[in-house]
Write an enzyme that holds these catalytic residues in place. Sequence first.
Site, short mmCIF file in Angstrom:
data_model
loop_
_atom_site.label_atom_id
_atom_site.label_comp_id
_atom_site.label_asym_id
_atom_site.label_seq_id
_atom_site.Cartn_x
_atom_site.Cartn_y
_atom_site.Cartn_z
N TYR A 153 -3.92 17.70 8.61
CA TYR A 153 -4.02 18.46 9.82
C TYR A 153 -2.46 18.41 10.73
CZ TYR A 153 -4.82 19.71 14.84
OH TYR A 153 -4.91 20.20 16.17
N ALA A 155 0.25 17.39 9.20
CA ALA A 155 1.25 18.08 8.26
C ALA A 155 1.51 19.33 8.61
CB ALA A 155 1.07 17.56 6.78
N SER A 156 0.29 20.17 8.75
CA SER A 156 0.42 21.48 9.05
C SER A 156 0.98 22.07 10.49
CB SER A 156 -0.97 22.05 8.84
OG SER A 156 -1.88 21.91 10.11
N LYS A 157 0.99 21.18 11.43
CA LYS A 157 1.44 21.17 12.77
C LYS A 157 2.69 20.83 12.72
CE LYS A 157 -2.39 22.58 14.71
NZ LYS A 157 -2.62 23.74 15.91
#
Length: 249
Positions: A153, A155-157
Amino acid sequence: MTLSGTLAGKTALITGASSGIGQSIAQRFLAEGMNVVLFGRNKQNLQQVAQEHDGRACIVVGDVTAAADRQRLVQSAVDQFGHIDVFVPAAGVLTFAGVEQVTEQVLLHHLNTNFISIVELTNLVVPHIPRGGSVVFISTSITSGGFPGLAAYSASKGALEAYMRTAAVELAAKDIIVNAVAPGPTKTPIWTQALPPEILQQVAATIGPRLLTREFGDPEAVADAVMALAFNPSIRGQRIVTDAGYGIN
Ligand SMILES: NC(=O)c1ccc[n+]([C@@H]2O[C@H](COP(=O)([O-])OP(=O)(O)OC[C@H]3O[C@@H](n4cnc5c(N)ncnc54)[C@H](OP(=O)(O)O)[C@@H]3O)[C@@H](O)[C@H]2O)c1
């Protein structure tokens, strides 16, 4: 504080408007007199937010990871209101997976919704943002730290924040303001959907003492930060944290 009157006639496009933070942002913009295009999968929730705002609220039901739905969303916004002054892609997903359980499937789940679909949607929206318009991404405060179970999560942000800074620089040529709000733990269904009640209670007990307010934030506080960034040309490429001091404590 409302700015009603000064913002009347401006148009916002908000994804994730059917719940939590996105819903709160949509309600805030509607209260300011703006036109709002609300996007999400839950039609009933979108209708609840839109009700009593006939003519100013337009709902589009769809999946942000589907290219055809993204195109239909932007086309509907342009057909209805002509342009998009403020774009807030708030739709996001969060599932817990320990570092050793971060499979390709877990990564793609987060990256598709929290990053790739937002980049694709930004590509479609930007041509319809007039000079002086803005984009406010919704990141998370935990990109600057470590939070067990949220590596994928976060890393995606983190990817979204890196993208945001370059977008802020490039889109300045079109006089478009680009920033991100990075909320800390906020009272929304994302937590109850991600964790069973007994585990959530344990997680909340760990987080609580680090929050200077001692409790998860209200989504309205995130909406206030989005409002502050959306119309201020002096703030560019920033990540504004609304975490009640979690990150410094
Ligand atoms: N709550 C927190 O503590 C917190 C902290 C930091 C950042 N954030 C971020 O804030 C944003 C909003 O989250 P929230 O806390 O408000 O959670 P939420 O209440 O669960 O809302 C998530 C929203 O995203 C939408 N969504 C998810 N996947 C979608 C998809 N494939 N297509 C279309 N819509 C989709 C949902 O729409 P439907 O329900 O209609 O499918 C819903 O409106 C997220 O980006 C999240 O990462 C939240």
